[in-house]
Design a protein around this motif. Structure first.
Motif, PDB file in Angstrom:
ATOM      1  N   HIS A   1      14.651  43.226 -43.506  1.00 41.87           N
ATOM      2  CA  HIS A   1      13.448  43.290 -42.675  1.00 41.87           C
ATOM      3  C   HIS A   1      12.942  41.918 -42.280  1.00 41.87           C
TER       4      HIS A   1
ATOM      5  N   SER B   1      12.111  25.211 -42.571  1.00 44.54           N
ATOM      6  CA  SER B   1      12.682  26.538 -42.380  1.00 44.54           C
ATOM      7  C   SER B   1      11.702  27.381 -41.580  1.00 44.54           C
ATOM      8  N   VAL B   2      12.253  28.440 -40.991  1.00 45.57           N
ATOM      9  CA  VAL B   2      11.412  29.368 -40.238  1.00 45.57           C
ATOM     10  C   VAL B   2      11.880  30.779 -40.556  1.00 45.57           C
ATOM     11  N   SER B   3      10.931  31.672 -40.799  1.00 48.06           N
ATOM     12  CA  SER B   3      11.252  33.063 -41.095  1.00 48.06           C
ATOM     13  C   SER B   3      10.680  33.981 -40.029  1.00 48.06           C
ATOM     14  N   PHE B   4      11.483  34.973 -39.650  1.00 49.12           N
ATOM     15  CA  PHE B   4      11.040  35.999 -38.716  1.00 49.12           C
ATOM     16  C   PHE B   4      10.880  37.290 -39.512  1.00 49.12           C
ATOM     17  N   VAL B   5       9.727  37.919 -39.410  1.00 51.92           N
ATOM     18  CA  VAL B   5       9.521  39.198 -40.082  1.00 51.92           C
ATOM     19  C   VAL B   5       8.881  40.175 -39.118  1.00 51.92           C
TER      20      VAL B   5
ATOM     21  N   GLN C   1       7.254  25.658 -44.289  1.00 52.52           N
ATOM     22  CA  GLN C   1       7.926  26.804 -43.662  1.00 52.52           C
ATOM     23  C   GLN C   1       7.030  27.398 -42.581  1.00 52.52           C
TER      24      GLN C   1
ATOM     25  N   LEU D   1       9.110  25.453 -33.890  1.00 50.22           N
ATOM     26  CA  LEU D   1       9.165  26.318 -35.078  1.00 50.22           C
ATOM     27  C   LEU D   1       9.580  25.523 -36.312  1.00 50.22           C
TER      28      LEU D   1
ATOM     29  N   VAL E   1      14.469  37.599 -41.508  1.00 46.83           N
ATOM     30  CA  VAL E   1      15.575  36.644 -41.464  1.00 46.83           C
ATOM     31  C   VAL E   1      14.983  35.239 -41.499  1.00 46.83           C
ATOM     32  N   SER E   2      15.582  34.374 -42.305  1.00 41.37           N
ATOM     33  CA  SER E   2      15.110  32.990 -42.398  1.00 41.37           C
ATOM     34  C   SER E   2      16.195  32.039 -41.940  1.00 41.37           C
ATOM     35  N   PHE E   3      15.775  31.031 -41.194  1.00 41.39           N
ATOM     36  CA  PHE E   3      16.678  29.965 -40.766  1.00 41.39           C
ATOM     37  C   PHE E   3      16.296  28.716 -41.554  1.00 41.39           C
TER      38      PHE E   3
ATOM     39  N   PHE F   1      13.523  23.783 -30.286  1.00 39.00           N
ATOM     40  CA  PHE F   1      12.423  23.895 -31.252  1.00 39.00           C
ATOM     41  C   PHE F   1      12.862  24.550 -32.570  1.00 39.00           C
TER      42      PHE F   1
ATOM     43  N   LEU G   1       6.616  33.942 -48.061  1.00 38.99           N
ATOM     44  CA  LEU G   1       6.907  33.763 -46.639  1.00 38.99           C
ATOM     45  C   LEU G   1       5.973  32.731 -46.011  1.00 38.99           C
TER      46      LEU G   1
END
Lengths: 248, 248
Positions: free
Chosen positions: B138, A139-143, A164, A131, B140-142, B92, A159
């Protein structure tokens, strides 16, 4: 005396990805409230004589409203029971775990929370897609693609960006709409995309492509839910790093 | 014959958050390469007679360069060994796992990857902070605050937004610079922030505040690494949802 509630993340599906704490609480609980996506491989590890209550919700087909689940947990705990609330993935990442335990906190019911491996992590790992990666994404974003009122009007152009990775939960049914929304906001059609169906579970299937062709490919393969969508140049690393994860 | 490499995520620190697959491979491996942040509680679960090699890196003090770690894994696997590469968190997600196994793939060494609970998930759960929540976030970013050349020039104004949670890995030493960068880009000084030191481990400490006062509070408390920074209104949920996680 009053019982206790264990809000436990069961991970992405493979029972081998359960944590020790999750299993310990699964074997301690008197009653288990579980979702549709909890498979038999995991449910079979719950204490044999525990009562099982299915409260799972399919998309847009809520078996039991949120509020009702919370009230049920309060009632069971007040009866002195050790109540396991078993959720797929991680309870605090699109698991509505926070919402469910708010009522417990208000009512003074003791609870503990166990994190689980979230679906994006499990799916990406089994697909051989890091990821984050020095050369691809810092960076990685979860939506989630859906809110209470349908497709969320997210700022997709922020996003989906170079450097990213974006992981979209529960987005499969909206894939054509998502692709269109991205294109309208100027995202390059050559951006790599992977769609992972039943990630980490038996029957896992993976389709890769670009924003331009992924919707057609996914339709041609007939992929269904649950599915994870991963967008970003890290997807190209799968060509090299696919290690056969999830394949029986 | 040639051996195999297991790239395994050990999770955020609490040995109770190891997965079954992680433990199985830890007890199968002939040799273990581990990082500085792998605690004794986890390392003690490795097969007793396995060779242990410390390859850990503190920030900016690389004990063994990336490339050298990869070459060592190739050599050991070619000697027929089962090699465990044990990493904190998830390999990862800021674990450089992808980078390390690229060389294995190029050299034709068999490998498998085991996801782990990433630090943001473990820290947030033990702190009682949902990373997503219907009323707060809604997505979240790492991110990691540091690249190869110091503080990353990220688009912080897009990462810190209403309706989104930001988790910053390895950012403690840059906290004053981060706060300044956020302010310069117009982020509201009242935005809630939590800093979690040694999340899920013995001695875990949590400081909450706002972008305006967090740097001073963290300095006053003398927090050190490893630490996770969580930015977003979800932090306020801790007032209600703190369940005492991580406290002995």
């Amino acid at each position: 005396g009053v019982g206790e509630v264990y809000l436990v993340g069961a991970g992405p599906g493979d029972p081998d990805l359960l944590t020790f704490r999750a299993l310990r609480l699964m074997q301690r609980a008197d009653v288990v409230l579980y979702d549709r996506l909890i498979g038999e491989g995991i449910l079979g590890l719950v204490r044999r004589d525990a009562e099982r209550i299915h409260v799972g919700k399919a998309a847009r087909r809520h078996t039991m409203p949120q509020e009702e689940i919370s009230r049920l947990m309060v009632r069971l705990a007040r009866e002195g029971k050790r109540v396991l609330r078993l959720k797929g993935g991680d309870p605090f990442i699109f698991g509505r775990g926070g919402e469910e335990i708010e009522v417990l906190a208000e009512e003074g019911i003791p609870f503990q929370v166990v994190p689980g491996i979230t679906a994006a992590s499990g799916c990406a790992t089994y697909a051989g897609i890091p990821l984050t990666h020095r050369d691809h994404a810092h960076s990685v974003s979860f939506v989630t693609a859906h809110g209470r009122d349908g497709l969320l009007d997210l700022d997709w152009e922020h996003l989906i960006r170079p450097d990213q990775t974006l992981a979209i939960y529960m987005g499969l049914s909206s894939l054509p709409a998502l692709v269109e929304a991205f294109a309208r906001r100027g995202v390059d059609r050559s951006m790599p995309v992977a769609v992972i169906e039943k990630g980490t579970r038996p029957g896992q299937r993976i389709v890769t492509g670009t924003l331009g062709d992924i919707a057609g490919k996914v339709e041609a393969e007939g992929l269904g839910s649950p599915a994870m969508i991963i967008v970003g140049t890290v997807v190209t690393l799968r060509d090299k790093l696919d290690w056969g994860g999830g394949v029986e």
